[in-house]
Design a protein around this motif. Structure first.
Motif, PDB file in Angstrom:
ATOM      1  N   ASP A 145      36.859  44.582  59.489  1.00 32.36           N
ATOM      2  CA  ASP A 145      36.770  44.741  60.731  1.00 32.36           C
ATOM      3  C   ASP A 145      35.763  43.702  61.445  1.00 32.36           C
ATOM      4  O   ASP A 145      34.485  43.904  61.119  1.00 32.36           O
ATOM      5  N   ALA A 209      40.637  54.452  62.030  1.00 27.21           N
ATOM      6  CA  ALA A 209      39.371  55.156  61.649  1.00 27.21           C
ATOM      7  C   ALA A 209      39.361  56.662  61.272  1.00 27.21           C
ATOM      8  O   ALA A 209      38.830  57.282  60.528  1.00 27.21           O
ATOM      9  N   ASP A 210      39.898  57.322  62.557  1.00 27.22           N
ATOM     10  CA  ASP A 210      39.989  58.641  62.807  1.00 27.22           C
ATOM     11  C   ASP A 210      41.065  59.250  61.701  1.00 27.22           C
ATOM     12  O   ASP A 210      40.513  60.274  60.958  1.00 27.22           O
ATOM     13  N   ARG A 213      39.261  58.912  58.030  1.00 27.02           N
ATOM     14  CA  ARG A 213      38.280  59.981  58.028  1.00 27.02           C
ATOM     15  C   ARG A 213      38.770  61.319  57.682  1.00 27.02           C
ATOM     16  O   ARG A 213      38.067  61.775  56.687  1.00 27.02           O
ATOM     17  N   ASP A 223      30.667  60.722  56.029  1.00 28.98           N
ATOM     18  CA  ASP A 223      29.567  60.235  56.453  1.00 28.98           C
ATOM     19  C   ASP A 223      28.770  59.407  55.397  1.00 28.98           C
ATOM     20  O   ASP A 223      27.830  58.702  55.635  1.00 28.98           O
ATOM     21  N   THR A 226      30.290  53.412  55.265  1.00 28.64           N
ATOM     22  CA  THR A 226      30.378  52.861  56.610  1.00 28.64           C
ATOM     23  C   THR A 226      31.638  52.949  57.233  1.00 28.64           C
ATOM     24  O   THR A 226      32.639  53.378  56.203  1.00 28.64           O
ATOM     25  N   ALA A 227      31.806  52.778  58.413  1.00 29.73           N
ATOM     26  CA  ALA A 227      33.261  52.594  59.110  1.00 29.73           C
ATOM     27  C   ALA A 227      34.260  51.927  58.454  1.00 29.73           C
ATOM     28  O   ALA A 227      35.494  52.538  58.091  1.00 29.73           O
ATOM     29  N   VAL A 228      33.951  50.756  57.905  1.00 27.99           N
ATOM     30  CA  VAL A 228      35.011  49.771  57.138  1.00 27.99           C
ATOM     31  C   VAL A 228      35.248  50.375  55.866  1.00 27.99           C
ATOM     32  O   VAL A 228      36.349  50.348  55.371  1.00 27.99           O
ATOM     33  N   ALA A 230      34.969  53.622  54.903  1.00 24.62           N
ATOM     34  CA  ALA A 230      35.822  54.757  55.013  1.00 24.62           C
ATOM     35  C   ALA A 230      37.232  54.586  55.354  1.00 24.62           C
ATOM     36  O   ALA A 230      38.368  55.198  54.811  1.00 24.62           O
ATOM     37  N   ARG A 231      37.511  53.510  56.153  1.00 24.22           N
ATOM     38  CA  ARG A 231      39.129  53.120  56.338  1.00 24.22           C
ATOM     39  C   ARG A 231      39.381  52.798  55.213  1.00 24.22           C
ATOM     40  O   ARG A 231      40.830  52.887  54.887  1.00 24.22           O
TER      41      ARG A 231
END
Length: 894
Positions: A145, A209-210, A213, A223, A226-228, A230-231
């Motif tokens: 990302d 992302a969604d 998660r 949580d 990090t976003a990447v 979790a992906r």
């Protein structure tokens, strides 16, 4: 990945005309169009038409012709009972396999039996024992990302799941190499990775992302990542669920770990390869050819995988290293304790994989008994560790959870030696369940009545050869030969006529038969229900069982290191804060020394920020020497004793290597380009806390370019990076750097020449070497004598460094570049070249070849330059002959 996708066209086009079974086959192929579908038909997994031809070719099966009301079809069948062997072949051929099993009992079904895909088998998601090795089998995933990346991995067979952020593309490649996945998912934004495994393009939506998660939320708190991250891990777990069939059960993946790659000693692909931690560079498979196999003294699969993990990720926390070493030290010293623990651990089953099977409801009764068998050794282990002094051993003792209730449940419910099948009875102990005991009692009473019937009827009828029997088709019967048919009672009812006898049944026998069969069926059904309940209760303890598996794995790995530690010439390494030298006394290469009884140990000392320039003959052991220093550091930070009389070491953050020559033609890289790529990574990423091992940098290009690169890289590592560096080279001009920079010093490997023979002493000494003995090594390798003699003449006439005193043992100073190349400049910029002859046939500055009349000065200069650049070490005998002939023709007057 799979080369076969979708249903065979000849069936797909006329799906509605096919028989119901073939329609079902086409539907499963459409549903799983990215896999090769193995379709259960009776005792075989079938494939049809073009797919059958592919399967038959790979698996060496005989094609058969299948005919029905709609036509004739080619088919190939894999025996269900021996499917693993053929599935492995299909995986090796690059196929993803979808197993379509019968999900209904044919005896209870009217019409076509329903089939559903219960498992997708891929290289990274195998869970069957027949396909698994004792080592970890990971499927990995990478996503990106912008400038953020993440690498995730999961072992579906054990539930181990990890994810780490990667700051750049190089870090992604490094982490993928460290994980060593059997399969790699390439998600959105992922960088290109030269993975040594099949790659799979998985659904991009799973990495959104969604969606990721939501998937991750079923396992842990999203949580935490990090976003990447979790992906990456969310998409990976979605793929793992997909491969496990309709239920997608992965409840045992309960501890998704987030880690930082900087929390361990970082080893990139080049270091893993050249240090031969897990795979030797020659591609051999002999036991002991790698560091892992050399130090692997584990006694159970749990410990084997844990030891491998410690080698892949050595520690960088000095306190953690010392704690592990304390445990190894105590176990090495206390022989009786060490051997007692090893003896107990030999009875440990692979608890991690057992827990995964239990949680996926695929464990049988033998698996549960294996869980109980492993739990049975825990009290003995705890007792043995009762007086352990090392903190790590004390904490391990506390972590050894006995799970008494789980063990008692299994032992009270499951018979000691249960059958393989769990639906056919004989699994649950008597006394465990009252209802089951009552049904069994009814069955036993009925069978006892039948057993007594034969004797009773013989006495009642007077028929001496009357027999009571049973078969699957006709049930219980009374058999009477034809000669006694006159004595058969009236209540006997004929059931079957044979050639010389008749079979009968009585109303009471029929009633008892119904009673027995009903009780047997009811007992089998009750047993299966009770077994499933017991298995589910064991699954509820999965977290505790996995915690116990961790403790057993750690203990076995520590015992392995301690067993190695008591071997000859091993000692406990000492660590310091990094300001002191890296000092090794009488160090040995752990793998080579094991194979060679006459291995020569050597000292090594690298002050902080220093560069050791290592010269000496070919085959003298320079690369082995550097590798042994690297391996000693890796092994020490993994918590092991090291093969040396003593070792005082800093805690390194990375080990870099540029050792050995290889190319990547498919990836567009020559040997030299790959060498430069590896050098680039080192120069960019090394720090003052790193160890850098370089071997022959710059040898893949011309002498002038190569020497320039080698010198500039050495200066940069010394001046800018400050990493501890060992540089083995045949560029003897580099040795002059020791006079120019305080932190650069020379070491050389000694040799003795006696006429044409060279003896390598494999001993390191101070100072530079005077010769590489390349021509002598060529002679030892079997190069034809004319080539050897011609090469020697060229070297002696061309001023090569081998023209030094033939009796030299490698301790004399090396000649300067001026002496080897014929012209040059000293540090003040003045010429250091000897005066050239000024005869009429040889203009000033021009060299001549011995025994050859020169052509034009320009042509001779060009030939001399080409000779100087000729790399004899990388030139085959026939190439050398052809090249020498070509050069001679160019300088000889016709």
């Amino acid at each position: 990945m799979s080369a076969v996708t979708g249903p065979p066209p000849e069936l797909d086009e006329r799906r509605d005309e096919l028989t119901p079974m073939l329609q079902q086959y086409v539907d499963r192929c459409r549903e799983y169009d990215d896999a090769l579908v193995l379709f259960r038909v009776g005792d075989f997994y079938k494939t049809f038409c073009g797919i059958a031809e592919e399967v038959a070719r790979i698996c060496e099966l005989t094609l058969i012709e299948r005919e029905d009301s709609t036509g004739t079809y080619t088919a190939a069948g894999i025996p269900v009972d021996n499917a693993a062997e053929y599935v492995e072949r299909l995986l090796d051929a690059g196929h993803r396999i979808a197993i379509a099993d019968q999900v209904e009992d044919p005896s209870e079904t009217t019409g076509i039996v329903d089939r559903a895909v219960t498992q997708i088998v891929t290289p990274g998601t195998v869970v069957d024992d027949e396909l698994l090795s004792p080592d970890s089998t990971y499927v990995g995933a990478i996503v990106g990302d912008d400038d953020a990346f993440a690498v995730a991995s999961v072992d579906v067979s054990t539930g181990e799941c990890r994810v780490a952020a990667a700051p750049d593309r190089a870090s992604v490649r490094e982490e993928v190499a460290r994980v060593g996945p059997a399969e790699l998912l390439v998600g959105p934004g992922a960088p290109e990775v030269d993975a040594a495994c099949p790659t799979t393009d998985w659904d991009d939506d799973a990495f959104a992302a969604d969606t990721a998660r939501d998937t991750l939320d079923a396992y842990t708190d999203p949580d935490r990542f990090t976003a990447v991250e979790a992906r990456a891990v969310g998409g990976l777990l979605a793929y793992a669920e997909y491969t496990q069939g309709d239920d997608g059960a992965l409840a045992y993946v309960s501890r998704v770990q987030r880690y930082d790659a900087a929390d361990c000693l970082r080893l990139d692909a080049a270091a893993l390869r050249s240090l031969e931690l897990f795979e030797n560079r020659a591609g051999g498979e002999r036991e002991g050819d790698t560091l892992f196999e050399t130090i692997n003294e584990t006694v159970c699969a749990l410990g084997r995988r844990r030891l491998a993990s410690w080698l892949r990720r050595p520690l960088v926390d000095r306190r953690a290293i010392e704690a592990r070493l304390d445990a190894v030290d105590e176990l090495a010293t206390r022989t009786l304790l060490r051997e007692a623990l090893r003896d107990e651990l030999r009875a440990a089953y692979d608890l991690e994989r057992l827990v995964s099977r239990v949680s996926r409801e695929r464990a049988n009764a033998r698996d549960l008994r294996s869980v109980a068998g492993t739990l049975a050794i825990v009290p003995e282990l705890k007792d043995a560790l009762a007086d352990a002094e090392a903190d790590r051993l004390q904490r391990l003792r506390d972590d050894l959870d006995e799970l008494r209730e789980t063990r008692q449940l299994i032992e009270s419910a499951i018979v000691e030696d249960p059958p393989q099948e769990i639906t056919e009875g004989g699994v649950i102990r008597d006394g465990f369940d009252d209802e089951l005991d009552e049904v069994r009692s009814t069955e036993r009473e009925g069978r006892a009545w039948v057993a007594d019937l034969e004797e009773q009827e013989r006495e009642r009828t007077g028929i001496d050869n009357l027999e009571v029997g049973h078969n699957q088709v006709h049930g219980y019967y009374i058999e009477v030969t034809d000669s006694h048919l006159d004595s058969v009672p009236e209540e006997y009812r004929r059931r079957q006529t044979l050639k010389n006898s008749e079979r009968f049944v009585t109303p009471e026998l029929r009633r008892r038969e119904d009673e027995i069969l009903g009780a047997a069926e009811r007992a089998d059904a009750l047993e299966y229900e009770r077994f499933c309940a017991v298995r589910a209760e064991v699954a509820d303890a999965a977290d505790r069982l996995q915690g116990l598996a961790d403790a057993l794995a750690d203990l076995d790995a520590l015992l392995s290191l301690s067993t190695v530690a008591v071997g000859p010439a091993f000692s406990r390494p000492a660590f310091h804060d990094g300001d002191e030298p890296l000092a090794i006394e009488a160090g040995r290469h752990p793998v080579v020394a094991q194979a060679q009884a006459e291995f020569v140990p050597n000292d090594a000392e690298l002050p902080a920020g220093s560069v050791a320039l290592i010269t000496g003959p070919n085959m003298s052991g320079k690369s082995t020497y550097m590798r042994q220093v690297g391996l000693i550091c890796v092994l020490a930070q993994a918590g092991g004793f090291v093969p040396a009389e003593s070792a005082s070491l800093p805690v390194l953050d990375r080990v870099f290597t540029r050792v050995g020559a290889s190319d990547d033609i498919a990836g567009g890289q020559s040997t030299f380009m790959r060498e430069m790529s590896e050098l680039t990574d080192i120069l960019h990423d090394a720090t003052a806390d790193s160890l850098v091992l370089l071997d022959e940098v710059g040898r893949g290009t011309s002498t002038a370019d190569g020497l320039a690169i080698a010198r500039a890289a050495t200066e940069f590592l010394h001046d800018e990076v400050g990493a501890r560096t060992m540089f083995a080279t045949h560029y003897h001009d580099l040795t002059a750097l020791a006079d120019e920079r305080e932190g650069v010093f020379n070491r050389h490997f000694t040799a003795i020449r006696d006429g044409d023979d060279v003896t390598f002493l494999h001993r390191v000494d101070d100072g530079p070497s005077s010769s590489s003995y390349g021509v002598e090594v060529a002679r030892m390798a079997g190069v034809p004598e004319p080539v050897v003699e011609r090469s020697r003449a060229l070297v002696e006439g061309g001023g090569d460094d081998a023209s030094a005193d033939p009796e030299a043992d490698g301790s004399a100073p090396a000649p300067t570049q001026a002496a080897t190349d014929g012209a040059g400049a000293d540090s003040a910029g003045e010429s250091t070249a000897p005066e050239a002859d000024a005869g009429p046939a040889t203009p000033p500055g021009q060299q001549t070849l011995p025994g050859v009349e020169p052509s034009t000065p320009a042509e001779t200069d060009a030939v001399v330059a080409e000779l100087r650049d000729l790399d004899l070490a990388r030139t085959t005998p026939i190439e050398a002959l052809n090249r020498l002939q070509e050069l001679q023709d160019r300088v000889t007057d016709e």
